[in-house]
Write an enzyme that holds these catalytic residues in place. Structure first.
Site, PDB file in Angstrom:
ATOM      1  CE  LYS A 140       8.885   0.937   1.905  1.00 48.17           C
ATOM      2  NZ  LYS A 140       7.921   2.055   1.815  1.00 48.17           N
TER       3      LYS A 140
HETATM    4  N1  GLU Z   1       8.615   5.223   3.089  1.00 55.28           N
HETATM    5  C1  GLU Z   1       7.645   6.182   2.670  1.00 55.28           C
HETATM    6  C2  GLU Z   1       6.479   5.500   1.997  1.00 55.28           C
HETATM    7  O1  GLU Z   1       6.241   4.332   2.189  1.00 55.28           O
HETATM    8  C3  GLU Z   1       8.227   7.321   1.868  1.00 55.28           C
HETATM    9  C4  GLU Z   1       8.943   6.948   0.628  1.00 55.28           C
HETATM   10  C5  GLU Z   1       9.708   8.092  -0.027  1.00 55.28           C
HETATM   11  O2  GLU Z   1       9.612   9.208   0.449  1.00 55.28           O
HETATM   12  O3  GLU Z   1      10.391   7.821  -0.984  1.00 55.28           O
HETATM   13  O4  GLU Z   1       5.713   6.105   1.315  1.00 55.28           O
END
Ligand code: GLU
Length: 466
Positions: A140
């Site tokens: 993240k």
């Molecule tokens: N930000 C989204 C989540 O928390 C998607 C992450 C992604 O597609 O890599 O799941």
């Protein structure tokens, strides 16, 4: 919560209940020198994972590994503002675990982004990818900024400089960011373009992020994917919870990408969205909102406030009020519904408002929206909580499809994306149900168990180098 009878053979004794501070007694905290702060979202997340790890008898070394991210990067970079001045931004990329595949997870632009927050979200990505069986690990990132206060050009320059700052640690085969709160397909386009400029030797540099616009390699269906996955999971689990989606009453906390798509899709399946709240206000409509008109309104106005009766299309005898009536926060939480979908930020459902909630199911569209104390209140009231790692994993599932399409230079049609997404979501829901029956635990613990079982198998097969 019942413990696994086999767990007694493991090095950790499964806790049957948590002590007063809300934290379990795992020695992992002491070994890693971690303070037990019950208000810290990272520790709350770790605690829930370790509880499941204890129950399932996950080896101690795996618990230690998962309790800390593999890499935590913090960067600072200057960006020129439109008035000629320079602002210094703080950004993060946390790579939690890559045993199952390249790190994967969104980029959040928000004024409250912090290292612990990003760490918690990266851990959730590890758990989510494993549960929904996409071959990715968890990561993240984010930039501490308020994107609403940045002009389009400032947002573009911030995105490009952030990309430059973290480019050495990401890549289409190693760590693949995506949109999250405060970012979107346009931000991904700038990010991908910057990365491709920086790495002309990489033939597939644009595959460094998912969630791109379709014109530059994004997947059809990615934008709605998280909201659609929420509804796929609710549709799979609702019948055995005594809920028929047709005519079900639904409330939503947050009406951004996840909330507004979940609302539109659940309304399409016959449910009625009767209450909505976001950072601008709360509205109710007993007849059910015009969810499409509300989505358009919220996009244009930056929130739902002002979408009152008389707005949102032509009122008819059958649909007398497409907009809503303003209500208080307490009225919003207290609205009697079948399904409550928190689709905003972390830690929004707490001990106090959990008492007000009058819902049969909480479907966590957001990551970590329920505090442990809030969860305790809800479980005591008999509310079922469909945990985020199951409920909102549709986004990363379609991100995986996008990545596969980029890597193999093909494009899928929407039918294929929808069908594959539904298959992944339904199987993840069934895996969770199975773990729940096997261990007689709550659904969050069951989802972590189903996820951990896969991670434990992979560690067992790969071993620890050297
Ligand atoms: N930000 C989204 C989540 O928390 C998607 C992450 C992604 O597609 O890599 O799941």
């Amino acid at each position: 919560m019942m413990s696994n009878p086999n767990a007694a053979q493991a090095s950790i004794v499964a806790p049957t209940s948590r002590p007063h501070d809300g934290f379990q007694t795992s020695r992992v905290y002491d070994e890693l020198g971690m303070q037990r702060d019950p208000n810290n979202v990272y520790l709350q997340t770790i605690d829930a994972v370790l509880t499941a790890a204890d129950i399932v008898g996950a080896p101690h070394h795996l618990q230690l590994i998962l309790a800390q991210p593999k890499n935590e990067t913090m960067v600072h970079f200057p960006v020129q503002m439109d008035d000629g001045s320079y602002a210094l931004f703080k950004g993060y990329r946390v790579q939690h675990n890559n045993a199952l595949g390249p790190y994967k997870g969104g980029l959040r632009f928000h004024e409250h982004v912090s290292l612990d927050d990003v760490k918690a979200l990266a851990l959730l990505m590890t758990m989510k990818c494993s549960l929904v069986r996409v071959p990715f690990g968890g990561g993240k990132g984010g930039v501490k900024c308020d994107p609403r206060k940045l002009s389009r050009d400032e947002l573009m320059r911030t995105t490009r400089r952030f990309c430059v700052a973290i480019a050495p640690m990401i890549g289409p085969d190693t760590d693949i960011p995506a949109p999250d709160v405060g970012t979107n397909a346009q931000v991904m386009a700038w990010f991908a373009d910057t990365y491709a400029q920086l790495t002309p030797d990489k033939p597939n540099g644009m595959a460094v992020v998912t969630g791109k616009p379709v014109e530059i390699g994004g997947s059809v269906g990615r934008e709605k994917a998280t909201g659609q996955g929420v509804v796929d999971v609710v549709a799979e689990l609702a019948p055995e919870m005594g809920i028929d989606l047709k005519g079900a009453r639904v409330s939503l906390l947050g009406y951004g990408n996840v909330g507004s798509w979940a609302a539109r899709i659940i309304a399409d399946r016959g449910a009625k969205v009767v209450a909505v709240m976001d950072h601008t206000g709360a509205l109710a409509n007993e007849n059910g909102f015009d969810t499409v008109a509300l989505a358009e309104y919220a996009k244009e106005h930056g929130g739902i406030a002002g979408f009152e009766k008389g707005r949102g299309g032509t009122a008819t005898a059958n649909n007398p009020g497409l907009g809503g009536d303003p209500i208080s926060e307490k009225e919003f939480y207290s609205t009697k519904v079948d399904v409550f979908i928190p689709a905003a930020l972390e830690q929004m459902i707490n001990e106090e408002n959990a008492e007000w909630i009058d819902a049969k199911i909480i479907a966590e569209g957001a990551n970590a929206p329920t505090t442990p104390m809030g969860e305790r209140v809800l479980l005591k009231k008999g509310v079922e909580i469909i945990p985020a790692i199951l409920c909102n994993s549709g986004g990363v599932a379609v991100s995986y499809f996008e990545w596969v399409q980029n890597k193999s230079h093909v494009t899928w049609d929407i039918e294929r994306v929808d069908e594959e997404l539904n298959r992944h979501m339904v199987l993840a829901a069934r895996r969770t149900k199975l773990a729940r029956h096997r261990y007689e635990c709550d659904m969050r613990t069951a989802a972590y168990i189903a996820s951990l079982e896969q991670i434990a198998k992979v560690y067992n097969l790969r071993g620890i180098f050297p």
